[in-house]
Design an enzyme around this catalytic site. Structure first.
Site, short mmCIF file in Angstrom:
data_model
loop_
_atom_site.label_atom_id
_atom_site.label_comp_id
_atom_site.label_asym_id
_atom_site.label_seq_id
_atom_site.Cartn_x
_atom_site.Cartn_y
_atom_site.Cartn_z
N GLU A 1 -21.08 54.29 3.22
CA GLU A 1 -22.39 53.90 3.72
C GLU A 1 -22.31 53.61 5.21
O GLU A 1 -23.23 53.04 5.78
CB GLU A 1 -22.97 52.73 2.93
N HIS B 1 -17.13 45.19 -8.02
CA HIS B 1 -17.40 45.36 -6.59
C HIS B 1 -17.25 43.98 -5.94
O HIS B 1 -17.78 42.99 -6.45
CB HIS B 1 -18.81 45.91 -6.37
N CYS C 1 -22.75 50.70 -1.72
CA CYS C 1 -21.35 50.51 -2.13
C CYS C 1 -21.00 51.26 -3.41
O CYS C 1 -19.85 51.22 -3.85
CB CYS C 1 -21.07 49.02 -2.32
N1 CAA Z 1 -16.77 23.94 1.43
C1 CAA Z 1 -16.77 24.69 0.32
N2 CAA Z 1 -17.79 25.54 -0.01
C2 CAA Z 1 -18.84 25.60 0.83
C3 CAA Z 1 -18.91 24.84 2.01
C4 CAA Z 1 -17.82 23.98 2.32
N3 CAA Z 1 -17.79 23.23 3.40
N4 CAA Z 1 -20.08 25.13 2.63
C5 CAA Z 1 -20.72 26.03 1.86
N5 CAA Z 1 -19.98 26.32 0.77
C6 CAA Z 1 -20.27 27.27 -0.31
C7 CAA Z 1 -21.72 27.23 -0.77
O1 CAA Z 1 -21.94 26.18 -1.71
C8 CAA Z 1 -21.82 28.62 -1.39
O2 CAA Z 1 -21.17 28.64 -2.64
P1 CAA Z 1 -22.02 28.88 -3.98
O3 CAA Z 1 -22.79 30.17 -3.76
O4 CAA Z 1 -20.98 29.00 -5.03
O5 CAA Z 1 -22.92 27.69 -4.10
C9 CAA Z 1 -20.95 29.47 -0.48
O6 CAA Z 1 -20.11 28.57 0.24
C10 CAA Z 1 -21.73 30.29 0.53
O7 CAA Z 1 -22.61 29.42 1.17
P2 CAA Z 1 -24.11 29.87 1.47
O8 CAA Z 1 -24.71 30.49 0.25
O9 CAA Z 1 -24.82 28.74 2.13
O10 CAA Z 1 -23.79 31.02 2.54
P3 CAA Z 1 -24.75 31.84 3.44
O11 CAA Z 1 -26.17 31.74 2.96
O12 CAA Z 1 -24.48 31.48 4.86
O13 CAA Z 1 -24.19 33.31 3.20
C11 CAA Z 1 -24.56 35.29 1.88
C12 CAA Z 1 -24.02 33.86 1.89
C13 CAA Z 1 -26.08 35.26 2.04
C14 CAA Z 1 -24.18 35.94 0.58
C15 CAA Z 1 -23.93 36.04 3.10
O14 CAA Z 1 -22.53 36.04 3.00
C16 CAA Z 1 -24.40 37.48 3.19
O15 CAA Z 1 -25.51 37.77 3.62
N6 CAA Z 1 -23.53 38.44 2.80
C17 CAA Z 1 -23.85 39.87 2.85
C18 CAA Z 1 -24.60 40.32 1.62
C19 CAA Z 1 -23.75 40.35 0.39
O16 CAA Z 1 -22.54 40.42 0.46
N7 CAA Z 1 -24.38 40.32 -0.79
C20 CAA Z 1 -23.66 40.41 -2.03
C21 CAA Z 1 -24.43 41.14 -3.09
S1 CAA Z 1 -24.99 42.74 -2.48
C22 CAA Z 1 -23.61 43.74 -2.61
O17 CAA Z 1 -22.71 43.44 -3.32
C23 CAA Z 1 -23.57 44.99 -1.79
C24 CAA Z 1 -22.73 44.76 -0.59
O18 CAA Z 1 -21.53 45.01 -0.60
C25 CAA Z 1 -23.36 44.21 0.62
#
Ligand code: CAA
Length: 386
Positions: free
Chosen positions: A79, A233, A111
């Site tokens: 991709e 994945h 993916c």
């Molecule tokens: N200590 C321990 N854990 C902590 C922490 C700390 N100090 N601070 C935060 N966390 C934890 C949170 O509790 C959360 O865990 P849970 O989900 O288990 O509750 C985790 O860390 C992540 O925190 P946030 O959800 O607040 O993180 P975020 O909103 O900043 O980012 C995300 C998360 C939106 C998934 C981001 O990584 C993102 O946009 N990623 C790209 C999209 C993606 O990968 N999507 C996955 C599904 S789509 C797919 O699979 C296709 C692909 O490849 C893209």
């Protein structure tokens, strides 16, 4: 006829960023990345490395001259394509010196693309049992500096040789897919980086898994307990773990057993980051090379997910002697990558190839890797194989 994965290889670029350093620079608690996302490092590619060079490198690591003469189809799932028309597989075909009477194509569906490639390869071998198909998953994942997705970035390629009577894994005929027309992650032509509805994408990943698994169980009669391990994945490792927990929550003993295997299956993913199409197969490689608990005859369940969205559940059985096809020094090679400071990483992130009015590149640095982009002339990418 038994058809499946005969060989599997991997390549990552030579640079790595530690996520503890990234956390510090982004003023985030390092445990958010380490424990919250279950990621430790990310592979970073210079502009001389792309899906062609990484894919060629991964394939070169596993192919003999005899394989190259027998391969009559190359499929690249990606991709992060480098051309809107010409398939990366055609460049790789030339770089590797594959039999000229071969079909070379690129498949796109986020993916998921390389999984479709694997399915196509299997059908092809069923019709031509003496041929071999090279399936490559190659991607560079870039979300943007200080974006939510930044700590999940990565780069790398996995190459698989699909044959009859394979030496690693026989693929079963139990595939179940699902398609949903959603916008969780996409990249319009005019955009350099993907647009992502992060939270929505995580919900869709898991919901596609639970609903497809329910259908899989209905059609095949198989249960999670029938599998020795599951490879999913891995956009970031915590997402895969949540997926496993979602379908395993009603059988605690099986979930405990599969969770132990899951941690063996993310050893490499934690050090490389998301490689989109290749993440699920990097997880397979990690499982095979880091688990002492598996044996020939074990069945492994796979969950492939591509945003947009298409997903697929399928499974395979380990073949006697599969261990002989693996590389026991992979962790050592990953540990030899050049560490970057956050400043170095940001400089590499923004680096772009510039071309003059004739379409000639004016700023391509030297790259000592076995496969590298060395020039652009008249808007044509020119690669070098050492
Ligand atoms: N200590 C321990 N854990 C902590 C922490 C700390 N100090 N601070 C935060 N966390 C934890 C949170 O509790 C959360 O865990 P849970 O989900 O288990 O509750 C985790 O860390 C992540 O925190 P946030 O959800 O607040 O993180 P975020 O909103 O900043 O980012 C995300 C998360 C939106 C998934 C981001 O990584 C993102 O946009 N990623 C790209 C999209 C993606 O990968 N999507 C996955 C599904 S789509 C797919 O699979 C296709 C692909 O490849 C893209």
């Amino acid at each position: 006829m038994k058809i499946g994965i005969d060989k599997i290889g991997f390549a990552a670029p030579g640079y790595v960023l530690d996520l503890a350093d990234l956390a510090l620079a982004r003023q985030v608690d390092p445990n958010k990345y380490k424990l919250g996302l279950l990621q430790s490092q990310m592979a970073v590619a210079p502009i001389t490395q792309d899906i062609v060079t990484l894919g060629a490198q991964a394939a070169q690591a596993i192919l003999t001259n005899e394989d190259k003469a027998q391969i009559d189809m190359i499929i690249v799932g990606t991709e992060s394509s480098i051309d809107q028309s010409k398939a990366a597989a055609v460049f790789i075909h030339g770089l590797l010196g594959i039999n000229p009477f071969a079909r070379s194509i690129e498949i796109k569906e986020a993916c998921y693309g390389a999984t479709a490639g694997l399915v196509l390869a299997k059908s092809h071998i069923a019709q031509s049992p003496n041929s071999k198909v090279l399936v490559i998953a190659s991607d560079i994942a870039k979300y943007g500096i200080a974006s939510a997705g930044e700590p999940t970035q990565g780069a790398g390629a996995v190459a698989m040789l699909v044959t009859a009577d394979p030496a690693i894994m026989v693929l079963h005929d139990d595939n179940v897919c699902q398609t949903r027309d959603i916008m969780d992650f996409w990249r319009p032509n005019e955009d350099k980086y993907p647009r992502v509805d992060g939270r929505f994408s995580t919900v869709q990943y898991t919901d596609c898994l639970t609903t497809t698994f329910a259908e899989y169980q209905k059609r095949t009669g198989k249960k999670l307990a029938d599998f020795a391990a599951m490879c999913l994945h891995i956009p970031f490792s915590k997402q895969g773990l949540k997926g496993l927990q979602a379908i395993g929550k009603e059988d605690e003993a099986t979930l405990d057993r599969l969770t132990a295997r899951f941690h063996e299956a993310i050893v490499y993913n934690k050090l490389v980051g998301n490689i989109y199409t290749g993440s699920i197969f990097l997880s397979l490689l990690s499982l095979l090379e880091n688990s002492q608990a598996l044996k020939a005859g074990d069945d492994i369940l796979f969950y492939s997910y591509g945003s947009g969205a298409v997903c697929e559940l399928f499974s395979g059985r380990l073949v006697e002697g599969y261990q002989n096809q693996l590389d026991n020094n992979r962790l050592e090679s990953l540990n030899q990558r050049t560490p970057l400071t956050v400043e170095d990483y940001e400089a590499l992130f923004f680096e772009e190839i510039q071309v003059d009015e004739t379409g000639k590149a004016i700023n391509i640095p030297t790259d000592e890797a076995d496969f590298a982009l060395i020039d652009i002339q008249d808007h044509k990418r020119i690669y070098r194989k050492k």
